[in-house]
Design a protein around this motif. Structure first.
Motif, short mmCIF file in Angstrom:
data_model
loop_
_atom_site.label_atom_id
_atom_site.label_comp_id
_atom_site.label_asym_id
_atom_site.label_seq_id
_atom_site.Cartn_x
_atom_site.Cartn_y
_atom_site.Cartn_z
N PHE A 1 0.84 -1.20 0.00
CA PHE A 1 0.00 0.00 0.00
C PHE A 1 0.88 1.25 0.00
O PHE A 1 1.84 1.31 0.77
N GLU B 1 0.13 5.29 0.35
CA GLU B 1 -0.85 6.36 0.54
C GLU B 1 -0.14 7.71 0.40
O GLU B 1 1.05 7.83 0.73
N GLY C 1 -6.51 4.65 1.78
CA GLY C 1 -6.27 5.30 3.05
C GLY C 1 -7.21 6.49 3.30
O GLY C 1 -8.07 6.88 2.50
N ASN C 2 -7.04 7.00 4.51
CA ASN C 2 -7.88 8.12 4.96
C ASN C 2 -7.85 9.29 3.98
O ASN C 2 -8.84 10.00 3.80
N TRP D 1 -4.57 13.93 7.09
CA TRP D 1 -3.28 13.87 7.80
C TRP D 1 -2.75 15.27 8.10
O TRP D 1 -1.61 15.40 8.56
N ASN E 1 -12.84 4.01 1.68
CA ASN E 1 -11.91 3.53 2.69
C ASN E 1 -12.47 3.75 4.09
O ASN E 1 -12.87 4.88 4.42
N GLU E 2 -12.52 2.70 4.88
CA GLU E 2 -12.88 2.79 6.31
C GLU E 2 -14.03 3.75 6.58
O GLU E 2 -13.93 4.64 7.43
N TRP F 1 -13.05 9.08 12.26
CA TRP F 1 -11.93 9.90 11.79
C TRP F 1 -12.01 10.13 10.28
O TRP F 1 -11.28 10.93 9.74
N TYR G 1 -4.56 -3.43 12.63
CA TYR G 1 -3.20 -3.08 13.05
C TYR G 1 -2.97 -3.61 14.45
O TYR G 1 -3.90 -3.72 15.25
N GLU H 1 -5.43 -3.71 4.50
CA GLU H 1 -4.53 -2.96 5.39
C GLU H 1 -4.23 -3.84 6.59
O GLU H 1 -5.15 -4.23 7.31
N TRP I 1 1.41 -1.19 14.08
CA TRP I 1 1.41 0.29 14.06
C TRP I 1 1.20 0.78 15.49
O TRP I 1 0.10 0.68 16.00
N LEU J 1 3.92 8.48 10.97
CA LEU J 1 3.77 7.01 11.14
C LEU J 1 5.06 6.26 10.82
O LEU J 1 5.06 5.21 10.19
N ALA K 1 0.41 -2.64 5.05
CA ALA K 1 0.32 -1.18 5.08
C ALA K 1 1.43 -0.66 5.99
O ALA K 1 1.40 -0.97 7.17
N GLN K 2 2.34 0.07 5.36
CA GLN K 2 2.40 0.43 3.96
C GLN K 2 3.75 -0.04 3.41
O GLN K 2 4.38 -0.88 4.05
N ILE L 1 4.80 3.32 8.31
CA ILE L 1 4.62 1.96 8.82
C ILE L 1 5.04 0.93 7.75
O ILE L 1 4.22 0.16 7.25
O1 AHR Z 1 -2.35 3.11 6.89
C1 AHR Z 1 -2.61 4.21 7.69
C2 AHR Z 1 -4.10 4.50 7.85
O2 AHR Z 1 -4.69 3.46 8.59
C3 AHR Z 1 -4.91 4.55 6.59
O3 AHR Z 1 -4.89 5.79 6.00
C4 AHR Z 1 -6.29 4.24 7.08
O4 AHR Z 1 -7.09 3.62 6.10
C5 AHR Z 1 -6.08 3.39 8.31
O5 AHR Z 1 -6.79 3.86 9.39
#
Ligand code: AHR
Length: 502
Positions: A26, A28, A72-73, A98, A173-174, A179, A245, A293, A297, A317, A349-350, A355
């Motif tokens: 991954f 991002e 990702g976010n 971020w 994503n998520e 968040w 994670y 993912e 982390w 990260l 990830a990633q 990370i």
């Molecule tokens: O990989 C870091 C973040 O972790 C990603 O942006 C998100 O999808 C997850 O919460």
């Protein structure tokens, strides 16, 4: 007395052909993953497109089959149009997820070029936070339609005559997380994902779609989220995503190394919810899992809280991994192999700096973290058929888990090449364990090599200056009449490769 474990297997007892995409990763747009990671035009090692050649080599050695992008976010507020076309016209934006500045000097076409150079496929994610059906179908048209329409011709005018033909698309994503920009309820998400997916498929019927599962098994809405969203997306999606994670926050290594038990439970629950929906809908389709993912982390959490906002590519990260993290990563990969019948994609990830198994210095060198090794071993040697194992291992209890086997193995058989690879973990932090593998129908095979990753200090890590944790060859095994005895050192990850000789 040395503890003893037993594993039996049979080459006819196949879980599934392993989909190599379970060794995906991954990238991002965040931290130094893109800028200063894979892309650094001013770096002395940059190629003509600005990609760091040292990083390309490290990624190629991992043989990463697919890379998720751009988040990702971050994707939940991303305008993909910002990242295409002449670089001088691309806007600098406040990237809200971020809290950084996104210059957009890198975008979809640059990523397609990067993926080509690393021999990887692309898993694209669309923005279902602030946007929806229209932006999604336009992006598919821009990327995948050959020519003769507004968006495909725009791509051609940007210098990309041939379509990228991205096959795999994540529907957001998520979206369950508070968040997430544009967080949705399960019904809101399910409806939007289903309608976006339908429109995207009308543009390109060959694409595969991943519907968002929960952001982790600890979410309060898990597994209701899966049950409700799949009511809407079951027919349109091919995969449901899982994210998880891990971290050793209490500094309890045995408990930490046992957390693959939680992973196992997570996977089994998602499988069951999918199969419930399959039955309810009288569907012929089995929903596959995309664990897109996963990683350790937690090391960088404190440092990230102190970062100033609106920087460009700050060190976010940037976990520094140690020996026990590599063991957990090995345990996770073993778990995926045991579920090869349902997990068809997975993304570490990633990939670089964030990370990640690969770390770079801005303007300087690059190096491999501890977790690089189990990931590389699995990706390189773990292709073929995943075999069932019948095993008995001494067990232990920890704060959160009971009956945790001290040893764990996954076995991969490459029929044509006549090769067998055993991935084996000893998660006992103090005692070596002898494992007896009965491979009775592997006549004529010999041990090719036994690779082991071990360090006496579970907290030992690597750096640019010093690689403390790296694989070594081991002779701690015997092979006689299709019986393999392996001494697994305490806290070690092992790869035992056998090949037919006669
Ligand atoms: O990989 C870091 C973040 O972790 C990603 O942006 C998100 O999808 C997850 O919460």
């Amino acid at each position: 007395m040395t503890k003893q474990a037993n594993v039996m297997l049979d080459k006819r007892a196949v879980i599934a052909n392993i989909d190599e995409r379970i060794y995906g990763s991954f990238i991002e747009h965040m931290g130094r993953a893109v800028y200063g990671g894979i892309y650094e035009p001013d770096h002395p090692e940059a190629d003509e497109q600005g990609f760091r050649k040292d990083v390309l080599e490290l990624v190629k050695d991992l043989q990463v089959p697919i890379i998720r992008y751009p988040g990702g976010n971050m994707v939940s507020a991303y305008n993909w149009e910002d990242g295409v076309g002449p670089k001088e016209d691309r806007p600098r934006r406040l990237e809200l997820a971020w809290q950084v500045i996104e210059t957009n000097q890198f975008g979809t076409n640059e990523f397609a070029d990067f993926a080509k150079k690393t021999n990887s496929d692309v898993m694209m994610a669309i923005n279902l936070g602030t946007r929806g059906i229209d932006a999604a179908r336009n992006l598919v048209e821009y990327c995948n339609h050959p020519s003769g329409s507004y968006w495909s011709d725009l791509r051609r005018s940007h210098g990309y005559e041939a379509p990228h033909k991205f096959k795999t698309w994540c529907l957001g994503n998520e979206m369950d997380g508070d968040w997430q920009i544009g967080q949705k309820t399960a019904v809101e998400y399910g409806r939007l994902a289903a309608e976006s997916g339908k429109a995207m498929r009308q543009v390109d019927p060959d694409i595969e779609l991943v519907t968002c599962g929960s952001s982790g098994s600890g979410m309060p809405t898990f597994p209701e989220w899966e049950a409700v969203t799949l009511e809407h997306t079951y027919d349109v999606a091919d995969y449901i995503s899982l994210h998880q994670y891990f971290g050793n926050r209490d500094n309890d290594s045995q408990n930490y190394l046992a957390s693959t038990m939680e992973l196992e439970h997570f996977i089994n629950t998602v499988r069951s919810v999918c199969d419930y929906l399959k039955a309810k809908k009288r569907s012929k389709k089995t929903m596959m899992l995309s664990f897109d993912e996963w990683n350790v982390w937690y090391h960088s959490n404190e440092a990230d809280e102190k970062l100033e906002r609106w920087q460009q590519a700050p060190p976010q990260l940037e976990d520094r991994y140690n020996m026990e993290d590599a063991l957990l990563v090995g345990g996770i990969l073993i778990t995926f192999l045991k579920h090869a019948d349902r997990i068809k994609m997975a993304c570490l990830a990633q990939l670089v700096n964030v990370i990640a198994p690969i770390v770079t210095e801005n303007g300087g060198g690059s190096w491999k973290q501890t977790i690089y090794y189990p990931y590389m071993h699995a990706s390189v040697f773990g292709r073929g058929k995943s075999l069932h194992t019948v095993s008995a291992s001494p067990k232990f209890d920890t704060k959160d888990f009971t009956d945790v086997p001290h040893t764990d193995s996954a076995v991969v058989y490459r029929e044509e090449e006549e090769e067998v690879t055993i991935f084996a973990l000893n998660r006992h932090t103090e005692e070596d364990i002898r494992v007896h593998y009965a491979l009775h129908d592997f006549e004529g095979y010999e041990v090719e090599e036994h690779i082991t990753l071990h360090h006496e200090d579970l907290k030992a890590g690597n750096s640019l200056a010093q690689e403390n944790v790296k694989p070594a060859l081991s002779q701690a095994h015997t092979w006689e009449e299709q019986e393999l005895q392996v001494e697994l050192k305490h806290a070690s990850w092992n790869v035992i490769r056998l090949k037919r000789r006669t």
